[in-house]
Motif scaffolding. Structure first.
Motif, PDB file in Angstrom:
ATOM      1  N   ALA A 119      -2.150   0.381 -12.784  1.00  0.00           N
ATOM      2  CA  ALA A 119      -1.123   1.445 -13.376  1.00  0.00           C
ATOM      3  C   ALA A 119      -0.717   1.369 -11.636  1.00  0.00           C
ATOM      4  CB  ALA A 119      -2.235   2.337 -12.513  1.00  0.00           C
ATOM      5  N   GLN A 120       0.645   1.903 -11.633  1.00  0.00           N
ATOM      6  CA  GLN A 120       1.758   2.726 -11.161  1.00  0.00           C
ATOM      7  C   GLN A 120       2.119   3.549 -10.132  1.00  0.00           C
ATOM      8  OE1 GLN A 120       5.010   1.395 -14.538  1.00  0.00           O
ATOM      9  NE2 GLN A 120       5.548  -0.537 -12.721  1.00  0.00           N
ATOM     10  N   ILE A 121       2.137   3.247  -8.787  1.00  0.00           N
ATOM     11  CA  ILE A 121       2.579   4.621  -8.164  1.00  0.00           C
ATOM     12  C   ILE A 121       3.696   3.893  -8.026  1.00  0.00           C
ATOM     13  CG2 ILE A 121       1.971   5.572  -6.133  1.00  0.00           C
ATOM     14  CD1 ILE A 121      -0.957   4.439  -6.576  1.00  0.00           C
ATOM     15  N   GLN A 122       4.636   5.390  -8.088  1.00  0.00           N
ATOM     16  CA  GLN A 122       5.940   4.958  -7.596  1.00  0.00           C
ATOM     17  C   GLN A 122       6.748   5.696  -6.358  1.00  0.00           C
ATOM     18  OE1 GLN A 122       8.980   7.802  -9.580  1.00  0.00           O
ATOM     19  NE2 GLN A 122      10.455   6.382  -9.649  1.00  0.00           N
ATOM     20  N   LEU A 123       7.375   5.680  -4.884  1.00  0.00           N
ATOM     21  CA  LEU A 123       7.443   5.920  -3.852  1.00  0.00           C
ATOM     22  C   LEU A 123       8.911   5.739  -3.309  1.00  0.00           C
ATOM     23  CD1 LEU A 123       5.871   6.364  -1.503  1.00  0.00           C
ATOM     24  CD2 LEU A 123       5.893   4.211   0.006  1.00  0.00           C
ATOM     25  N   LEU A 124       9.298   7.108  -3.383  1.00  0.00           N
ATOM     26  CA  LEU A 124      10.669   7.574  -3.203  1.00  0.00           C
ATOM     27  C   LEU A 124      10.828   7.823  -1.804  1.00  0.00           C
ATOM     28  CD1 LEU A 124      10.903   9.334  -6.257  1.00  0.00           C
ATOM     29  CD2 LEU A 124      11.885   7.142  -5.914  1.00  0.00           C
ATOM     30  N   ASP A 125      12.501   7.891  -0.837  1.00  0.00           N
ATOM     31  CA  ASP A 125      12.702   8.139   0.160  1.00  0.00           C
ATOM     32  C   ASP A 125      12.450   7.488   0.860  1.00  0.00           C
ATOM     33  OD1 ASP A 125      13.536  10.136  -1.136  1.00  0.00           O
ATOM     34  OD2 ASP A 125      12.586  12.295  -1.393  1.00  0.00           O
ATOM     35  N   VAL A 166       3.159  -4.251  -4.845  1.00  0.00           N
ATOM     36  CA  VAL A 166       3.825  -3.774  -4.174  1.00  0.00           C
ATOM     37  C   VAL A 166       5.498  -4.760  -4.397  1.00  0.00           C
ATOM     38  CG1 VAL A 166       4.862  -2.305  -2.623  1.00  0.00           C
ATOM     39  CG2 VAL A 166       1.911  -2.394  -2.721  1.00  0.00           C
ATOM     40  N   ARG A 167       6.481  -3.808  -5.336  1.00  0.00           N
ATOM     41  CA  ARG A 167       7.357  -4.314  -5.571  1.00  0.00           C
ATOM     42  C   ARG A 167       8.212  -3.219  -5.239  1.00  0.00           C
ATOM     43  NH1 ARG A 167       7.129  -2.667 -10.978  1.00  0.00           N
ATOM     44  NH2 ARG A 167       8.638  -4.444 -11.569  1.00  0.00           N
ATOM     45  N   LEU A 168       9.598  -4.293  -4.936  1.00  0.00           N
ATOM     46  CA  LEU A 168      10.524  -3.491  -4.565  1.00  0.00           C
ATOM     47  C   LEU A 168      11.887  -3.137  -5.929  1.00  0.00           C
ATOM     48  CD1 LEU A 168      11.570  -4.541  -0.675  1.00  0.00           C
ATOM     49  CD2 LEU A 168       9.949  -2.422  -1.790  1.00  0.00           C
ATOM     50  N   VAL A 169      11.700  -2.010  -5.724  1.00  0.00           N
ATOM     51  CA  VAL A 169      12.315  -2.372  -7.336  1.00  0.00           C
ATOM     52  C   VAL A 169      13.933  -2.008  -6.765  1.00  0.00           C
ATOM     53  CG1 VAL A 169      12.942  -1.476  -9.882  1.00  0.00           C
ATOM     54  CG2 VAL A 169      10.707  -2.043  -8.956  1.00  0.00           C
ATOM     55  N   ASP A 170      15.023  -2.394  -7.417  1.00  0.00           N
ATOM     56  CA  ASP A 170      16.897  -1.818  -7.036  1.00  0.00           C
ATOM     57  C   ASP A 170      16.858  -0.827  -8.532  1.00  0.00           C
ATOM     58  OD1 ASP A 170      16.982  -2.368  -4.649  1.00  0.00           O
ATOM     59  OD2 ASP A 170      17.898  -4.347  -5.103  1.00  0.00           O
ATOM     60  N   PRO A 172      19.973   2.399  -9.563  1.00  0.00           N
ATOM     61  CA  PRO A 172      20.598   3.527  -8.651  1.00  0.00           C
ATOM     62  C   PRO A 172      21.135   4.655  -8.382  1.00  0.00           C
ATOM     63  CG  PRO A 172      21.214   3.144 -11.133  1.00  0.00           C
ATOM     64  CD  PRO A 172      19.792   2.606 -11.304  1.00  0.00           C
ATOM     65  N   ALA A 173      19.206   5.106  -8.058  1.00  0.00           N
ATOM     66  CA  ALA A 173      19.054   6.594  -7.233  1.00  0.00           C
ATOM     67  C   ALA A 173      18.710   5.824  -6.101  1.00  0.00           C
ATOM     68  CB  ALA A 173      17.522   6.977  -8.200  1.00  0.00           C
ATOM     69  N   GLY A 174      18.607   4.672  -6.140  1.00  0.00           N
ATOM     70  CA  GLY A 174      18.289   3.309  -4.721  1.00  0.00           C
ATOM     71  C   GLY A 174      17.113   2.333  -4.279  1.00  0.00           C
ATOM     72  N   ARG A 175      16.401   1.491  -3.652  1.00  0.00           N
ATOM     73  CA  ARG A 175      14.997   1.360  -3.637  1.00  0.00           C
ATOM     74  C   ARG A 175      14.481   1.795  -3.700  1.00  0.00           C
ATOM     75  NH1 ARG A 175      14.915  -4.368  -0.627  1.00  0.00           N
ATOM     76  NH2 ARG A 175      16.631  -4.958  -2.388  1.00  0.00           N
ATOM     77  N   MET A 176      13.224   1.370  -4.611  1.00  0.00           N
ATOM     78  CA  MET A 176      11.964   2.554  -5.195  1.00  0.00           C
ATOM     79  C   MET A 176      10.794   1.409  -4.735  1.00  0.00           C
ATOM     80  SD  MET A 176      12.501   4.313  -8.618  1.00  0.00           S
ATOM     81  CE  MET A 176      14.078   5.085  -8.384  1.00  0.00           C
ATOM     82  N   VAL A 177       9.814   1.614  -3.971  1.00  0.00           N
ATOM     83  CA  VAL A 177       9.050   1.161  -3.676  1.00  0.00           C
ATOM     84  C   VAL A 177       7.452   1.300  -4.460  1.00  0.00           C
ATOM     85  CG1 VAL A 177       6.515   0.435  -2.350  1.00  0.00           C
ATOM     86  CG2 VAL A 177       9.432   0.622  -1.483  1.00  0.00           C
ATOM     87  N   ILE A 178       6.975  -0.008  -5.561  1.00  0.00           N
ATOM     88  CA  ILE A 178       6.516   0.296  -7.004  1.00  0.00           C
ATOM     89  C   ILE A 178       5.196  -0.695  -6.266  1.00  0.00           C
ATOM     90  CG2 ILE A 178       5.782   0.727  -9.077  1.00  0.00           C
ATOM     91  CD1 ILE A 178       8.279   1.912  -8.119  1.00  0.00           C
ATOM     92  N   THR A 179       3.979   0.479  -6.470  1.00  0.00           N
ATOM     93  CA  THR A 179       2.425   0.081  -5.982  1.00  0.00           C
ATOM     94  C   THR A 179       1.774  -0.518  -7.708  1.00  0.00           C
ATOM     95  OG1 THR A 179       2.408   0.426  -3.624  1.00  0.00           O
ATOM     96  CG2 THR A 179       0.391   0.276  -5.238  1.00  0.00           C
ATOM     97  N   HIS A 180       1.501  -1.757  -7.591  1.00  0.00           N
ATOM     98  CA  HIS A 180       0.593  -2.232  -8.157  1.00  0.00           C
ATOM     99  C   HIS A 180      -0.911  -1.879  -8.432  1.00  0.00           C
ATOM    100  CE1 HIS A 180       3.904  -3.882 -11.866  1.00  0.00           C
ATOM    101  NE2 HIS A 180       4.312  -2.410 -11.107  1.00  0.00           N
ATOM    102  N   ILE A 181      -1.707  -1.282  -8.523  1.00  0.00           N
ATOM    103  CA  ILE A 181      -2.855  -1.640  -8.480  1.00  0.00           C
ATOM    104  C   ILE A 181      -3.813  -1.927 -10.221  1.00  0.00           C
ATOM    105  CG2 ILE A 181      -3.887   0.595  -7.314  1.00  0.00           C
ATOM    106  CD1 ILE A 181      -4.327   2.383  -9.287  1.00  0.00           C
ATOM    107  N   VAL A 182      -4.360  -3.504 -10.008  1.00  0.00           N
ATOM    108  CA  VAL A 182      -4.436  -3.464 -11.078  1.00  0.00           C
ATOM    109  C   VAL A 182      -6.320  -3.582 -10.722  1.00  0.00           C
ATOM    110  CG1 VAL A 182      -5.162  -6.316 -11.926  1.00  0.00           C
ATOM    111  CG2 VAL A 182      -2.915  -5.803 -10.910  1.00  0.00           C
ATOM    112  N   VAL A 183      -6.683  -3.351 -12.799  1.00  0.00           N
ATOM    113  CA  VAL A 183      -8.012  -2.862 -12.027  1.00  0.00           C
ATOM    114  C   VAL A 183      -9.277  -3.771 -13.918  1.00  0.00           C
ATOM    115  CG1 VAL A 183      -9.540  -1.128 -12.752  1.00  0.00           C
ATOM    116  CG2 VAL A 183      -7.900  -0.786 -11.276  1.00  0.00           C
ATOM    117  N   ASP A 184      -9.808  -4.117 -13.691  1.00  0.00           N
ATOM    118  CA  ASP A 184     -11.332  -4.283 -14.548  1.00  0.00           C
ATOM    119  C   ASP A 184     -11.458  -3.756 -15.105  1.00  0.00           C
ATOM    120  OD1 ASP A 184     -12.231  -5.688 -16.448  1.00  0.00           O
ATOM    121  OD2 ASP A 184     -12.930  -7.195 -15.168  1.00  0.00           O
TER     122      ASP A 184
END
Length: 427
Positions: A119-125, A166-170, A172-184
Motif C-alpha cells: 500500500a502506498q501513502i503519498q506525502l506532499l508539501d 520510503v521512496r522519493l519520487v520526482d 513536475p509538481a515537485g518531489r514526493m515522499v511515498i511510503t510503502h507498507i508491505v503486508v502479508d
C-alpha cells in the motif's frame, strides 16, 4: 407506469432505492427497449438476484459468461481440472492442447515469491524530503504496531506487516515522499486489508513529518507476489525442430517489439483472466499488474521466455505478479465462484496462483505454435464459425453443418452463415 412518470433524462432520482424489476422498467422505458429485451434482462441466472443487487450499485441484470474446463493440466505433480470463464472461442481448447503436449514430460513446475501486497501513502508539501523519509523509516516498529492493530484476524492467521519502504519520487509538481507498507495478506487478495492500514497510518505520517498526505491506496504492481511457471515440450510432441525454431523466432519478435508484445501478452491474459474471473477474483487488478510488470525494464516485453534445452527440446517459462485470493470479496459470496474453486481443489491462494500462471504459459504455447505453423485463424475461426451459425439462427445439427460449409467456402462471416443456413433448409 404512467406516461408522465417515464424518465426522459438520465438524472433519475432515487434509482438505487428501486426494486430490481422497477429499475428494469425505468431503463427499458428510457431506452425504448423491445419486450424481448425487457424479458431478457429479467431472466434469472445462477446467482440470486438479491445477492447480485448487493454486490454492485443500480443492478438491473446479470450477464452469463460460458465456463469451460481445461483438461490435461498437471501442476507441480498434481492433476487439476481448471475452470475458465471466457466468451472467446478456442481459449479453453488451447490450454488443454498445450497441457496435453507437455503432460508426459512432467507438466508445469511453479514457484512463488510470497503473498505480500504493497500500500502506498503519498506525502506532499515537504521542504526537506530526505529528512522526512528518514523520519518515517525511524518509526518502523510503531508503524508495524499500527498496521497489525488494524487486522488482528490477519495477524492471527500468520499475516500482517512485513516491511517498510520510503521512496522519493520526482515529479513536475515537485518531489514526493511515498511510503510503502508491505503486508502479508495470506489467502486474501488483500486490497481491503492494506487500504485500511494505509488510511489509518496516513495521519501519523503527516504529523511526524509536518507534510500533507493525499493518496492512500494499494499498488496493483504486486511485485512482492510474483509467480513463475515452467514446462518443457519435446520436439516429437510439438512436431519437430522446424516448429520449435519457428516458435523461438515468434517469441523473439514479441520480446523485442512492443506492437507484437501487446498482442502476445494479451493472448497470455486470455488464459489468466479466464481463471481469475471464474474464481471470483479481480481481473482488472491482475491485468494492470501484469502489463506494468512487462514494462518494468523501461521497455514493454513478453511475459514469457522461450529457449531450446541442451537436449534440443522447447522450454518455456512465465513470470508475473498475481494477486488473487480464496477469501474476501466476490470470492467469498459468489456461489458459482465457490463451486468452481471447489473443482480446482486449491487449498491456499498460493495454489491458485500457481495454477493460473501455468494456464498463462499453456495459452502462450498454443498461440505461438498456431501462429508459427498454420496461422491463428484456422483453429480460432473454426470455432468462431459455430458462433456465426448460432447468430444466423441455426439450431441442433444445423450449427455444425453451417459452420462446415462456411469454412469450406472460406467465407467465415455472418452473411455467409445466413446463406448457408437458407441453402441447408432449402434442401
Amino acid at each position: 407506469m404512467t406516461e408522465d412518470k417515464i424518465p426522459r433524462t438520465s438524472r433519475i432520482s432515487g434509482f438505487h432505492k428501486l426494486a430490481v424489476d422497477e429499475r428494469i422498467e425505468q431503463v427499458a422505458a428510457f431506452a425504448g427497449l423491445a419486450d424481448d429485451h425487457r424479458r431478457q434482462l429479467a431472466l434469472p441466472s445462477n446467482i440470486d438476484t438479491h445477492l447480485a443487487d448487493h454486490m454492485i450499485e443500480n443492478m438491473v441484470t446479470t450477464i452469463a459468461i460460458p465456463v469451460g474446463i481445461a483438461t490435461n493440466m498437471r501442476v507441480d505433480g498434481r492433476d487439476v481440472l481448471v475452470p475458465m470463464a471466457t466468451e472467446e472461442s478456442s481459449v479453453v481448447a488451447a490450454v488443454g492442447n498445450a497441457a496435453r503436449q507437455c503432460y508426459e514430460s512432467g507438466g508445469f513446475a511453479t514457484s512463488m515469491s510470497g503473498t505480500e501486497m504493497i500500500a502506498q501513502i503519498q506525502l506532499l508539501d515537504i521542504p526537506d524530503p530526505v529528512r522526512a523519509r528518514l523520519l518515517v523509516l525511524e518509526r518502523r516498529e510503531e508503524i508495524e504496531n499500527i498496521c497489525n492493530a488494524c487486522d488482528p484476524v490477519l495477524v492471527g492467521l500468520g499475516g500482517g506487516f512485513r516491511d517498510l519502504e520510503v521512496r522519493l519520487v520526482d515529479t513536475p509538481a515537485g518531489r514526493m515522499v511515498i511510503t510503502h507498507i508491505v503486508v502479508d495478506t495470506r489467502d486474501a487478495m488483500g486490497a481491503n486489508a492494506v487500504n485500511s492500514m494505509a488510511e489509518r497510518l496516513a495521519p501519523d505520517i503527516a504529523a511526524w513529518t509536518g507534510g500533507r498526505t493525499l493518496l492512500r491506496i494499494l499498488s496493483n504492481l504486486a511485485d512482492r507476489r510474483v509467480v513463475r511457471a515452467r514446462a518443457t515440450w519435446t520436439c516429437d510432441a510439438i512436431g519437430g525442430t522446424r516448429v520449435r525454431d519457428a516458435m523461438i523466432d515468434a517469441y523473439q519478435f514479441a520480446d523485442n517489439d512492443p506492437y507484437r508484445a501487446a498482442t502476445h501478452n494479451k493472448g497470455i491474459m486470455n488464459g489468466i483472466s479466464a481463471v481469475v474471473l471464474a474464481t471470483g477474483n479481480d481481473t482488472r487488478a491482475v491485468e494492470s499488474g501484469a502489463h506494468a510488470f512487462a514494462a518494468r525494464t523501461g521497455r514493454y516485453r513478453s511475459l514469457t521466455s522461450w529457449e531450446v534445452t541442451a537436449g534440443g527440446d522447447l522450454a518455456g517459462a512465465i513470470e508475473l505478479p498475481l494477486a488473487v485470493g480464496l477469501v474476501g470479496g466476490a470470492v467469498k459470496i459468489h456461489p458459482t465462484a465457490r463451486a468452481l474453486l471447489a473443482i480446482l481443489q486449491a487449498e491456499t491462494a498460493s495454489d491458485l496462483t500457481r495454477i493460473i500462471a501455468a494456464v498463462g504459459l499453456a495459452q502462450n504455447f498454443s498461440a505461438m505454435k498456431a501462429l508459427a505453423t498454420e496461422g491463428i485463424q484456422r483453429g480460432h475461426m473454426a470455432l468462431h464459425a459455430q458462433n456465426l451459425a448460432f447468430a444466423a439462427g441455426a439450431v441442433g445439427n444445423e450449427v455444425g453443418e453451417v459452420a462446415r460449409r462456411i469454412i469450406a467456402q472460406r467465407s467465415i462471416n455472418e452473411a455467409a452463415a445466413g446463406t448457408a443456413l437458407a441453402e441447408l433448409r432449402g434442401q
